[in-house]
Scaffold this motif. Structure first.
Motif, mmCIF file in Angstrom:
data_model
loop_
_atom_site.group_PDB
_atom_site.id
_atom_site.type_symbol
_atom_site.label_atom_id
_atom_site.label_comp_id
_atom_site.label_asym_id
_atom_site.label_seq_id
_atom_site.Cartn_x
_atom_site.Cartn_y
_atom_site.Cartn_z
ATOM 1 N N LEU A 31 34.249 -3.266 19.250
ATOM 2 C CA LEU A 31 35.464 -3.687 19.947
ATOM 3 C C LEU A 31 35.196 -3.552 21.437
ATOM 4 O O LEU A 31 34.630 -2.562 21.890
ATOM 5 N N SER A 32 35.610 -4.543 22.210
ATOM 6 C CA SER A 32 35.339 -4.473 23.652
ATOM 7 C C SER A 32 36.343 -5.307 24.436
ATOM 8 O O SER A 32 36.998 -6.206 23.897
ATOM 9 N N LYS A 33 36.416 -4.932 25.712
ATOM 10 C CA LYS A 33 37.238 -5.663 26.670
ATOM 11 C C LYS A 33 36.704 -5.330 28.053
ATOM 12 O O LYS A 33 36.455 -4.164 28.362
ATOM 13 N N ASP A 34 36.509 -6.343 28.876
ATOM 14 C CA ASP A 34 35.951 -6.119 30.210
ATOM 15 C C ASP A 34 37.034 -5.664 31.182
ATOM 16 O O ASP A 34 38.204 -6.053 31.069
ATOM 17 N N GLY A 35 36.619 -4.833 32.113
ATOM 18 C CA GLY A 35 37.510 -4.368 33.168
ATOM 19 C C GLY A 35 36.698 -4.031 34.395
ATOM 20 O O GLY A 35 35.466 -4.034 34.385
ATOM 21 N N GLU A 36 37.408 -3.702 35.465
ATOM 22 C CA GLU A 36 36.690 -3.306 36.679
ATOM 23 C C GLU A 36 35.940 -1.991 36.460
ATOM 24 O O GLU A 36 34.869 -1.763 37.009
ATOM 25 N N ILE A 37 36.534 -1.159 35.699
ATOM 26 C CA ILE A 37 35.886 0.094 35.277
ATOM 27 C C ILE A 37 35.917 0.124 33.756
ATOM 28 O O ILE A 37 36.967 -0.097 33.147
#
Length: 833
Positions: A31-37
């Motif tokens: 499971l993943s999701k991109d973010g600034e951090i």
């Protein structure tokens, strides 16, 4: 040296121009999701691993994982929920988005290492990109098990990437030198080991078996428990261990448990090992064991099946306290499947192969476990700990923007995590101590079956290490269901408790809890159960028959009420009566020659002294007092000297009388009645003087003799001065011997009634009695010493009475014709005897 520097510079030049490329196929997050951090995570979402074929004919395929762990899947959902909540929070990180990358370790060390390397590397760069040395994640949450967390922390440590574990409890991870960037939102198993020992001791179990997982978590936790158990006086019959990939060891463990005598088993094992252990216990139908569990498995509903009911019902152990994360249930049932799940309808990854998610999709409508949020709270705290650390680093202000998040380095997060201190919405305060852990707080839970057949984890107590020592542990035993669903607490001891009156004696070569119960010796007692030693009773006390208390010793003295005392009193009074009767008879015949012979005045004085001798024996009977002790010996000494003085006077009268018949003798002028009285008075006065000196210097006194008999006190009269006693007795003996010698010399004098013969016999009896008295007096114990002395007094008194006066009484009563002056003065041929 120059060659070395040149080679180093050449290598650096070549390496600087080297492009980054992935060796083999990348491992993608579950499971993943991109973010600034981005925050990484590793959870064992699946528990079974299937290895590909290694025939070396083609490139190996990926390892496949199966059998979903609902608990760990909820942990992943909790992390996503917390991150989404933070992203919507306008005060914590207003303009910073947090992403996540969650990897599946498949409950395998091999897959864990693969996941560790994957989470530290960015699989998204394209060929031609250069390595910039930056990690794709700023913190990692995980692992579930301590052993894999050790691998994770050691791998990330050189890069100073913070690792925050939600369930790794191994005390080894508290070493800040080896794991400087490790944190955890669960306490070290040091506290759990001590809490287990307190629980076992509180329930009175001193004989337990111990099983642990053969890894860092199990070995460290069991070591802490064994140390605490030894301190608390708990004995461990056996301590065995196994790992999930060792079926042979598992069978040996089960065999040991089956053959052991301990009814309580402390199972410091992880969930996966516990599942295998319960399965074997069920197969072999081993029941009646009280299982004591740890955080790792005690609240796992997956262990509840119809097959494990007889084995596990009534299990007791420590668990993370249950919490309610507001909004999480709605998120799991609705938002997660719509927005966060990769194969949802709204997912942008349409091309993603969703076949690997089919088993997770089966949980879409499953929500029965949502009430048991225990480890989920730890994951929630871990995410918020990272967010609060970022808040500090970025200097975010309320309703304001934060600093540029792209410049944050992992070591900054480590530093900020050490200073976080906040409270989550369900009320728990979060801060990390010097070891990177939080305060130990556990619930004591009990596996109970409801009337409808369902199971529940009922809280029956708690342990809170942040409280004072006397308030840390509380247990309500009234609400506990014990092993096998029983209402009565099982007993687990190597040896049953030693009752009062006995002491424990450790069996050679066995633990201290295995002992024999030895009865206390006479004069010792123990009034407690399981006493290690018997206590000596004080001097005037003795142990009772049960040896469980000290009672006053029986006080022994010659009393008037016992048979021996009654007999002696009878003979004493009998002697008085006989003496009085003789006195009356003599007084009535005082004018007869036989009474007048040898000075009737001395005869009456002798009879009076004999009455006193018989009566003085009564002073030796009864409870000794200060006055009775002084009276008995002085009265005895004076009356007997008076008596012997009278006999001595009569003996001298006989001798003088026969000497006076010789021609020219004038002896009787010098030993007439006045001289006789003076001699008796003088001899008696000397004894009185001896007694006065005795009573003045060191008089007799009552004394409690506790040395002769251990079980009773001899109440006797101590002589005070032994010199005084033997002086009194010696003076009597001296007069008696003198009297005996003079009477013996006068025995041959011619007369029809030579009184010297009878005096000789009386003195012979007197001396024989008192010579026999000395060894008997010294060797007789207790009241028999007094009885011997009374016997000597009575025997010698009766000897004097009968030997001197019986012949005269016989003549007066039965031979009155011989009671004439002519008959008494008639000369007879004397015979030696």
């Amino acid at each position: 040296m120059l060659f070395f520097l040149y080679t180093l510079l050449l290598f650096h030049h070549l390496n600087a121009n080297t492009l980054c490329r992935i060796m083999g196929d990348p491992k993608y997050p579950l499971l993943s999701k991109d973010g600034e951090i981005n925050i990484g995570a590793i959870f064992p979402v699946h528990t079974k691993e299937t290895l590909p074929s290694f025939e070396f004919k083609q490139k190996p395929k990926f390892v496949s994982c199966s059998s979903v762990s609902v608990r760990d899947f909820r942990l992943a959902q909790t992390m996503i929920f917390a991150i989404e909540e933070i992203n919507q929070n306008e005060t914590l990180l207003p303009n910073v988005s947090i992403g996540y990358r969650i990897y599946d370790s498949c409950a395998s060390r091999m897959s864990s290492i693969s996941a560790i390397l994957a989470v530290m590397n960015d699989h998204g760069f394209v060929a031609g990109d250069r390595c910039n040395g930056q990690t794709p994640v700023h913190a990692i949450i995980g692992e579930t098990e301590s052993s894999t967390t050790v691998y994770l922390s050691r791998t990330t440590g050189p890069f100073k990437i913070p690792v925050i574990s939600h369930s790794s409890q191994c005390e080894c991870l508290s070493n800040r030198k080896d794991y400087p960037s490790f944190f955890r939102t669960i306490a070290s198993d040091y506290h759990q080991g001590r809490a287990l020992a307190l629980l076992v001791k509180h329930l009175g179990w001193t004989w337990v078996g111990a099983v642990n997982t053969d890894n860092e978590y199990g070995n460290s936790g069991m070591e802490n428990f064994l140390k605490a158990a030894k301190t608390e006086g708990i004995c461990v019959e056996y301590s065995v261990k196994f790992y999930r990939t060792e079926p042979e060891k598992l069978l040996k463990v089960v065999k040991t448990m089956k053959q052991g005598t301990a009814k309580v088993i402390v199972a410091f094992v992880a969930f996966f090992e516990m599942e295998l252990l319960i399965e074997q216990l069920s197969i072999q139908n081993i029941t009646g064991l009280q299982m004591i569990g740890v955080v790792g498995w005690i609240t796992s509903k997956n262990l509840f099946t119809s097959n494990t009911l007889n084995v596990m019902c009534g299990s007791l152990g420590f668990a993370m306290k249950r919490i309610n994360i507001e909004g999480f249930a709605d998120f799991v049932n609705k938002s997660f499947w719509k927005t966060a799940f990769p194969c949802s309808k709204n997912s942008a990854q349409a091309e993603l192969d969703c076949s690997k998610y089919h088993d997770l999709l089966e949980l879409r409508n499953y929500n029965e476990d949502l009430s048991e949020h225990r480890f989920s709270g730890n994951v929630y705290k871990a995410v918020y700990a990272v967010a609060n650390a970022l808040h500090r680093i970025l200097k975010c202000k309320e309703q304001d923007i934060c600093a540029n998040a792209l410049t944050i380095q992992p070591h900054q997060v480590v530093k900020a995590l050490k200073r976080v201190n906040f409270t989550v919405k369900f009320g728990d305060r979060v801060w990390f101590d010097s070891t990177g852990a939080v305060a130990a707080q556990y619930e004591v839970v009990n596996w109970q079956q409801d009337s409808d057949g369902s199971f529940q984890f009922k809280a029956v107590g708690y342990y809170d290490a942040s409280l004072p020592p006397d308030q840390r542990f509380v247990l309500n035993t009234e609400n506990i269901i014990w092993a096998g669903g029983q209402l009565e607490k099982p007993r687990s001891v190597c040896t049953e408790s030693c009752p009062p009156g006995t002491r424990k004696a450790v069996q050679k070569g066995r633990p201290v809890c295995c002992y024999d119960c030895i009865p206390c010796a006479d004069g010792e007692m123990s009034n407690e159960t399981d006493s290690n030693n018997c206590m000596q009773c004080p001097g005037e006390f003795w142990s009772n028959a049960e040896k469980n208390k000290c009672v006053l010793k029986a006080v022994e003295f010659l009393s008037f009420t016992e048979v021996m005392g009654i007999v002696l009193v009878f003979f004493s009074l009998f002697g008085v009566v006989i003496t009085v009767l003789v006195t009356v008879l003599f007084y009535s015949k005082k004018d007869t020659p036989i009474v007048k012979a040898n000075n009737s005045e001395l005869s009456f004085l002798l009879l009076f002294s004999l009455i006193l001798c018989f009566l003085c024996s009564l002073t030796f009977i009864g409870r000794p007092t200060e006055w009775s002790c002084m009276l008995r010996h002085t009265a005895f000494g004076i009356t007997f000297v008076l008596c012997i003085s009278c006999v001595l006077g009569k003996t001298l009268v006989v001798l003088m009388a026969f000497k006076a018949t010789l021609p020219g003798s004038n002896v009787m002028k010098w030993f007439g009645p006045p001289q006789q009285r003076l001699s008796v008075l003088s001899f008696t006065f000397i004894q009185v003087l001896i007694c006065v000196l005795w009573l003045t210097i060191s008089p007799p006194f009552p004394y409690k003799n506790v040395k002769y008999y251990k079980e009773k006190i001899i109440l006797e009269c101590s002589l005070g001065s032994t010199v005084g006693f033997w002086a009194v007795l010696g003076y009597i003996g001296l007069l008696a011997v003198l009297c005996f010698i003079l009477a013996f010399l006068a025995r041959t004098l011619p007369d029809n009634f030579n009184e010297a013969k009878f005096i000789t016999f009386s003195m012979l009896i007197f001396c024989a009695v008192w010579i026999t008295f000395i060894p008997a007096y010294v060797s007789s114990p207790g009241k028999f010493t007094v009885a011997v002395e009374i016997f000597a007094i009575l025997a010698s008194s009766f000897g004097l009475l009968f030997c001197i006066f019986a012949p005269k009484c016989y003549i007066i009563l039965f031979k009155p014709e011989q009671n004439t002056k002519q008959h008494l003065m008639a000369k007879t041929q004397s015979k030696s005897y």
